[in-house]
Scaffold this motif. Structure first.
Motif, PDB file in Angstrom:
ATOM      1  N   ILE A  69       0.704  -1.183  -0.047  1.00  0.00           N
ATOM      2  CA  ILE A  69       0.246   0.059  -0.044  1.00  0.00           C
ATOM      3  C   ILE A  69       0.733   1.042  -0.081  1.00  0.00           C
ATOM      4  O   ILE A  69       0.685   2.190  -0.747  1.00  0.00           O
ATOM      5  CB  ILE A  69      -1.080  -0.033   1.282  1.00  0.00           C
ATOM      6  CG1 ILE A  69      -1.890  -1.313   1.079  1.00  0.00           C
ATOM      7  CG2 ILE A  69      -1.349   1.305   1.445  1.00  0.00           C
ATOM      8  CD1 ILE A  69      -2.682  -1.375   2.079  1.00  0.00           C
ATOM      9  N   LYS A  70       2.084   1.246   0.667  1.00  0.00           N
ATOM     10  CA  LYS A  70       3.050   2.365   0.815  1.00  0.00           C
ATOM     11  C   LYS A  70       3.448   2.342  -0.552  1.00  0.00           C
ATOM     12  O   LYS A  70       3.863   3.631  -0.921  1.00  0.00           O
ATOM     13  CB  LYS A  70       3.924   2.123   1.944  1.00  0.00           C
ATOM     14  CG  LYS A  70       3.525   2.774   3.296  1.00  0.00           C
ATOM     15  CD  LYS A  70       4.732   2.634   4.240  1.00  0.00           C
ATOM     16  CE  LYS A  70       4.614   3.583   5.311  1.00  0.00           C
ATOM     17  NZ  LYS A  70       5.663   3.687   6.142  1.00  0.00           N
ATOM     18  N   ASP A  75       5.047   6.559  -1.427  1.00  0.00           N
ATOM     19  CA  ASP A  75       5.583   7.121  -0.378  1.00  0.00           C
ATOM     20  C   ASP A  75       7.096   6.721  -0.352  1.00  0.00           C
ATOM     21  O   ASP A  75       7.625   5.692  -0.948  1.00  0.00           O
ATOM     22  CB  ASP A  75       5.035   6.049   0.994  1.00  0.00           C
ATOM     23  CG  ASP A  75       5.335   6.850   2.385  1.00  0.00           C
ATOM     24  OD1 ASP A  75       5.819   7.951   2.267  1.00  0.00           O
ATOM     25  OD2 ASP A  75       4.840   6.421   3.237  1.00  0.00           O
ATOM     26  N   GLN A  76       7.952   7.668   0.240  1.00  0.00           N
ATOM     27  CA  GLN A  76       9.498   7.624   0.100  1.00  0.00           C
ATOM     28  C   GLN A  76       9.952   6.636   1.106  1.00  0.00           C
ATOM     29  O   GLN A  76      11.065   6.411   1.209  1.00  0.00           O
ATOM     30  CB  GLN A  76       9.877   8.946   0.185  1.00  0.00           C
ATOM     31  CG  GLN A  76       9.630   9.833  -0.884  1.00  0.00           C
ATOM     32  CD  GLN A  76       9.897   9.645  -2.154  1.00  0.00           C
ATOM     33  OE1 GLN A  76      11.046   9.237  -2.523  1.00  0.00           O
ATOM     34  NE2 GLN A  76       9.288   9.748  -3.140  1.00  0.00           N
ATOM     35  N   ASP A  77       9.152   6.412   2.013  1.00  0.00           N
ATOM     36  CA  ASP A  77       9.488   5.491   3.287  1.00  0.00           C
ATOM     37  C   ASP A  77       9.571   4.001   3.054  1.00  0.00           C
ATOM     38  O   ASP A  77       9.635   3.246   4.027  1.00  0.00           O
ATOM     39  CB  ASP A  77       8.571   5.851   4.479  1.00  0.00           C
ATOM     40  CG  ASP A  77       9.512   6.659   5.498  1.00  0.00           C
ATOM     41  OD1 ASP A  77      10.667   6.791   5.162  1.00  0.00           O
ATOM     42  OD2 ASP A  77       9.235   6.601   6.478  1.00  0.00           O
ATOM     43  N   THR A  78       9.234   3.698   1.848  1.00  0.00           N
ATOM     44  CA  THR A  78       9.095   2.264   1.740  1.00  0.00           C
ATOM     45  C   THR A  78      10.107   1.042   1.978  1.00  0.00           C
ATOM     46  O   THR A  78      10.014   0.059   2.763  1.00  0.00           O
ATOM     47  CB  THR A  78       8.598   1.852   0.209  1.00  0.00           C
ATOM     48  OG1 THR A  78       9.600   2.116  -0.718  1.00  0.00           O
ATOM     49  CG2 THR A  78       7.232   2.364  -0.272  1.00  0.00           C
ATOM     50  N   GLN A  79      11.415   1.582   1.733  1.00  0.00           N
ATOM     51  CA  GLN A  79      12.623   0.570   1.975  1.00  0.00           C
ATOM     52  C   GLN A  79      12.616   0.604   3.479  1.00  0.00           C
ATOM     53  O   GLN A  79      12.807  -0.691   4.068  1.00  0.00           O
ATOM     54  CB  GLN A  79      13.782   1.418   1.583  1.00  0.00           C
ATOM     55  CG  GLN A  79      14.959   0.383   1.808  1.00  0.00           C
ATOM     56  CD  GLN A  79      16.313   0.674   1.153  1.00  0.00           C
ATOM     57  OE1 GLN A  79      16.312   1.860   0.620  1.00  0.00           O
ATOM     58  NE2 GLN A  79      17.256   0.090   0.905  1.00  0.00           N
ATOM     59  N   LYS A  80      12.230   1.584   4.397  1.00  0.00           N
ATOM     60  CA  LYS A  80      12.530   1.473   5.720  1.00  0.00           C
ATOM     61  C   LYS A  80      11.323   0.608   6.340  1.00  0.00           C
ATOM     62  O   LYS A  80      11.632   0.008   7.240  1.00  0.00           O
ATOM     63  CB  LYS A  80      12.450   3.080   6.433  1.00  0.00           C
ATOM     64  CG  LYS A  80      12.630   3.063   7.846  1.00  0.00           C
ATOM     65  CD  LYS A  80      12.481   4.680   8.034  1.00  0.00           C
ATOM     66  CE  LYS A  80      11.943   4.854   9.625  1.00  0.00           C
ATOM     67  NZ  LYS A  80      11.548   6.211   9.972  1.00  0.00           N
ATOM     68  N   SER A  81      10.198   0.929   5.778  1.00  0.00           N
ATOM     69  CA  SER A  81       9.058   0.160   6.119  1.00  0.00           C
ATOM     70  C   SER A  81       9.232  -1.558   5.881  1.00  0.00           C
ATOM     71  O   SER A  81       8.945  -2.388   6.725  1.00  0.00           O
ATOM     72  CB  SER A  81       7.605   0.450   5.366  1.00  0.00           C
ATOM     73  OG  SER A  81       6.737  -0.174   5.877  1.00  0.00           O
TER      74      SER A  81
END
Length: 104
Positions: A69-70, A75-81
């Motif tokens: 979904i991210k 969203d730019q935070d996908t790798q962190k997630s």
């Protein structure tokens, strides 16, 4: 005077022998209790380990959906997630395997 000292030592020897025998009896009872507790805990290890692995799989699925979904929303935070969810999933699966290996 000598008889009183001898009587005292004989009484002390009897007391020490009684103490040693009572400790031996208590240790024998506790060993049987420890064996019973070990057998009971060992019977719970497989279901608990499988439950933890199943929880890890569910966490992995939920994490995959949330990361998807991210990613779709840009969203730019996908790798962190991804790293956070993957780490949680990996931790739960490894805990289940280590528990099984530790108690078997």
């Amino acid at each position: 005077m000598k008889t009183k000292v001898q009587f005292f030592f004989k009484r002390a020897e009897a007391l020490v022998a009684l103490l040693i025998l009572s400790l031996y009896h208590a240790m024998a009872q506790s060993a049987a209790g420890i064996d019973q507790a070990t057998a009971e805990v060992s019977s719970y290890i497989d279901p608990i380990s499988n439950l933890i692995i199943a929880i890890g799989a569910v966490v992995g699925l939920i994490g995959g959906v949330r990361v998807y979904i991210k990613w779709q929303s840009g969203d730019q935070d996908t790798q962190k997630s991804i790293m956070g969810w993957f780490g949680a999933c990996l931790f739960l699966i490894l805990v289940g395997v280590v528990i099984k290996a530790f108690f078997v």
